[in-house]
Enzyme design. Structure first.
Site, short mmCIF file in Angstrom:
data_model
loop_
_atom_site.label_atom_id
_atom_site.label_comp_id
_atom_site.label_asym_id
_atom_site.label_seq_id
_atom_site.Cartn_x
_atom_site.Cartn_y
_atom_site.Cartn_z
N HIS A 92 55.89 37.18 -2.97
CA HIS A 92 54.24 38.30 -2.81
C HIS A 92 54.73 37.60 -1.37
CE1 HIS A 92 53.64 33.37 -3.45
NE2 HIS A 92 53.07 34.18 -2.17
N ASP A 228 59.44 34.63 -8.59
CA ASP A 228 58.91 34.89 -7.69
C ASP A 228 59.73 35.34 -6.59
OD1 ASP A 228 57.09 35.96 -5.18
OD2 ASP A 228 55.17 34.66 -5.75
N SER A 661 54.02 29.56 0.50
CA SER A 661 55.52 29.98 -0.11
C SER A 661 57.06 30.81 0.06
CB SER A 661 53.93 31.80 -0.37
OG SER A 661 53.65 31.28 -1.27
N1 ARG Z 1 49.12 32.33 -5.07
C1 ARG Z 1 50.02 32.80 -4.80
C2 ARG Z 1 49.88 31.72 -3.13
O1 ARG Z 1 48.86 31.98 -2.61
C3 ARG Z 1 50.80 34.05 -4.60
C4 ARG Z 1 50.34 35.03 -5.31
C5 ARG Z 1 50.69 36.24 -5.28
N2 ARG Z 1 50.22 37.17 -6.74
C6 ARG Z 1 49.20 37.43 -7.18
N3 ARG Z 1 49.43 37.67 -8.37
N4 ARG Z 1 48.35 38.18 -6.60
O2 ARG Z 1 50.64 31.94 -2.68
#
Ligand code: ARG
Length: 737
Positions: A92, A228, A661
């Site tokens: 992501h 991811d 992330s």
């Molecule tokens: N929740 C994750 C973060 O803020 C991002 C994941 C992105 N994935 C998605 N399905 N929108 O780091």
């Protein structure tokens, strides 16, 4: 030997539960604040091996990912994993760059991409990689310019000027990118000196049905089966210096890279995560929390929710639209769900109540001394009042702000300058403004948008706005145009605008520019809406700005006071600063959790879960056939655990937030065991208050990453490049007696 073992276990039982967990610490202070603790928990490196400005150290493998050549903050973290500048981050995190590199014919989001050699690697648009050279405390220099007679604005101005001056001096004529940031709400300042590499290339990425498996349904949730990760490479000139993209650039030889461990994780294992957490609000007052939960977040949830609904309708049935809106959609969806989670969990975990308790103790402590009363006596009442003022105008500020950006309304605002000049008295200005129209990149303004999506969005946003306010609060165009001329039928009104507005299509816009007239703009409904919404917004803005300044000023004082309070009442407590997109270290351990009565979540999940969740053809839960086959045959190669299962993700207690992330999660030897990529639903309140019982970081296991690269994608060139390690099995059993 047995005795020794029992003794060792007893010690482990004593120290095994040392819980650091909470805190995003500045690496510069690791030796003073955290080292002893970390060692007890299982760290085997020396402080110098973690952070050194004289020798290569672990920090040299940690990369801030930015979207500019001189970033002041980072959207994600990456880590260097080979001697040739190979970089791991989340799927992501690479998403936006991968989208930009894709077309419907070569859709790397959908189908993945694997470079077979250096020459196939694709320059990633706008992605930059920042390495931290050093950091230093500049509090004295910065706060040295502040005098008692300065008000908050004058103070900020003086500080900004000093920051610029120090940053310029440290840049060595542009060689470095120095960034000074405030900590503890402007009570301390640190300078971070970065070297920024701008030639970053895409090396490998799996299909979104692996990298985003589970989609937004599983986002922010455990158990999670998302692969991811994505792979990039940092390039430098022949001397290893940053350089703009050139085919003569070579892979960067890093000062340090992370080895990758195949050992896997057990409960209680020591873990540390290094990276660039973006922002937390751990010192926020109860008033700030209430404002967010009751007023601010619900507005954003309302607007983003509708935008997502419109996008979803078109994206799920059209590949081109799906690709075009992918990044925008993912960002909105992520924030939307995050805010819903925050609203729910801040209440459920009683965070505001906990803050009130602290605030009451603080008040009591303040009232014990006249000097403290003079300095801090008004802080909490001021915050209360300021947030009330903000709440009073928030709707009139944020709704118009978002709606004014939609479709033809948003595009019309680019012509405001012309309109002002054309209705003014200055003939030269008027002529110049008409000339400027000629230079506008009209096709560029419509690029990456689909007329069907924008048309529907326009209508739905006008409906949303109408529902958010009472009839008498609505701007004139609702009663005078929509109600009177279109009988309140917003869809019919939107159709009319799309058929007649100057700002609806590139053709209509070009026709206008060929023969521009202020009168034509005045009659244009899209421009009228833009003007009326701007008017609402401008009326709300001064009160909001004033309240916001009061919040900043009093947050500064509140944190100053809280630090004195803790120094007085809990002298052994080390305080850590809120996240602000600077390098931090967080340490903890591998742990399960119990999200609710009678529910126990394991700390690992396996590839079997992918089979359980798999829905062929589904927008979120489809998976590549080849992956399903490998899992069904349990063909996991050396990446399986001792039971022959493939661990996909695991949980740890590390304290992280967005921006982390892509961060490496490492074992006690500083080896990569996974990549952090998310937080869990039950602790969505975590940016405001850390919840030790509930808060977990979700990591993709390094073995799953290697499995995808090797067994799924067959990218053995990358496997050969990586520094993969497996420790000898500990012969504990044989040694007993
Ligand atoms: N929740 C994750 C973060 O803020 C991002 C994941 C992105 N994935 C998605 N399905 N929108 O780091």
């Amino acid at each position: 030997m047995k005795k020794l073992l029992v003794f060792a276990l007893a010690i482990l039982a004593m120290v095994g539960r040392v819980r650091a967990d909470e805190g995003m610490w500045l690496p510069m202070f690791v030796e003073r604040l955290n080292y002893v603790d970390m060692q007890k928990m299982g760290l085997q490196l020396t402080p110098e091996e973690l952070y050194s400005i004289n020798h290569s150290s672990l920090k040299d493998a940690i990369v801030g990912l930015g979207s500019e050549p001189k970033p002041r903050g980072f959207f994600c973290t990456g880590e260097i994993v080979s001697e040739k500048g190979l970089l791991f981050t989340n799927h992501h995190c690479g998403y936006s760059a991968i989208q930009k590199l894709s077309s419907v014919e070569h859709d790397y989001l959908k189908d993945g991409f694997w470079a077979k050699n250096f020459s196939e690697e694709l320059p990633a648009p706008e992605m930059t990689a920042s390495f931290l050279i050093r950091m230093e405390d500049v509090t004295k220099d910065i706060l040295g310019v502040v005098t008692d007679d300065m008000d908050w604005q004058a103070r900020n101005k003086a500080i900004s000027a000093k920051i610029k001056e120090l940053e310029n001096a440290a840049s060595e004529d542009g060689k470095y990118n120095p960034v000074i940031k405030g900590f503890f709400e402007g009570n301390e300042y640190y300078m971070f000196v970065y070297q920024v590499y701008t030639d970053v290339r895409l090396v490998g990425v799996a299909n979104s049905s692996i990298g985003k498996f589970g989609g937004d349904t599983d986002n922010w949730m455990w158990p999670r089966h998302t692969g991811d990760f994505s792979i990039f490479r940092v390039y430098a000139d022949k001397d290893g210096k940053p350089a703009a993209y050139s085919k003569d650039n070579v892979p960067l030889v890093p000062k340090h890279h992370l080895p990758i461990s195949l050992d896997g994780v057990k409960q209680d294992d020591f873990t540390m995560i290094w990276g660039f957490p973006g922002s937390t609000e751990r010192y926020m007052s109860s008033y700030g929390i209430d404002y967010n939960v009751d007023t601010f977040y619900p507005i954003i949830i309302d607007v983003f929710g509708k935008e997502l609904e419109v996008m979803d309708e078109f994206m799920q049935k059209d590949d081109a639209i799906n690709l075009m809106y992918a990044d925008n959609h993912a960002g909105l969806a992520n924030t939307w769900k995050n805010f819903i989670g925050q609203c729910t969990m801040l209440r459920k975990n009683k965070v505001s109540e906990a803050k009130v308790t602290l605030e009451n103790r603080f008040k009591q402590w303040v009232n014990e001394s006249t000097a403290r009363k003079a300095e801090y006596g008004e802080v909490l009442p001021n915050l209360k009042k300021a947030y009330e003022d903000m709440a009073g105008v928030a709707k009139s500020l944020f709704y118009p702000n978002f709606i004014a950006q939609v479709g033809p309304v948003g595009l019309s605002s680019a012509f405001t300058g012309y309109y002002m000049a054309a209705t003014g008295d200055d003939k030269d200005l008027k002529a110049a403004a008409a000339m400027e129209l000629q230079a506008m990149d009209i096709d560029g303004m419509f690029a990456e948008t689909n007329p069907q999506v924008e048309h529907k969005m326009f209508a739905e946003m006008l409906k949303l706005y109408r529902n958010a306010f009472k009839a008498e609060e609505l701007p004139e165009f609702y009663s005078k145009v929509i109600d009177k001329k279109f009988k309140g039928d917003i869809d019919a009104f939107a159709d009319y605008v799309y058929a007649n507005s100057i700002f609806a299509t590139p053709e209509s816009m070009k026709a206008f520019i060929a023969n521009p007239k202020a009168k034509k703009m005045e009659k244009d409904y899209a421009f009228q809406i833009s003007q009326q919404l701007t008017e609402v917004l401008m009326q709300a803005a001064p009160a909001y700005r004033k309240a916001n300044t009061t919040v900043q000023e009093n947050d500064h004082l509140f944190v100053k006071g809280l630090r004195e309070y803790y120094a007085d009442k809990q002298p052994n407590k080390s305080l850590y600063p809120d996240a602000n997109s600077t390098m931090r270290m967080s340490y903890g351990s591998v742990q399960d959790y119990m999200p609710a009565d009678a529910v126990h979540y394991d700390y690992v999940c396996t590839a079997n879960g992918i089979l359980e969740k798999y829905v062929p053809g589904d927008y979120e839960f489809d998976a590549p056939k080849h992956l399903i086959e490998l899992i069904e045959k349990k063909d996991f190669g050396p990446y399986a655990n001792e039971n022959g299962d493939l661990i996909v993700c695991f949980l740890s207690t590390n304290d992280i937030t967005g921006g982390n992330s892509g961060s490496p999660i490492m074992n006690g030897k500083g080896e990569l065991i996974g990549l952090a990529f998310d937080g869990n639903w039950e602790a969505m309140s975590g940016d405001v208050n850390f919840e030790p019982r509930l808060q977990r970081t979700i990591n993709v296991d390094a073995r799953y990453v290697l499995f995808i690269i090797d067994k799924y994608a067959g990218a053995t060139n990358l496997i050969d490049e990586l520094d993969i390690r497996k420790s000898e099995p500990q012969p504990i059993r044989e040694e007993e007696e």
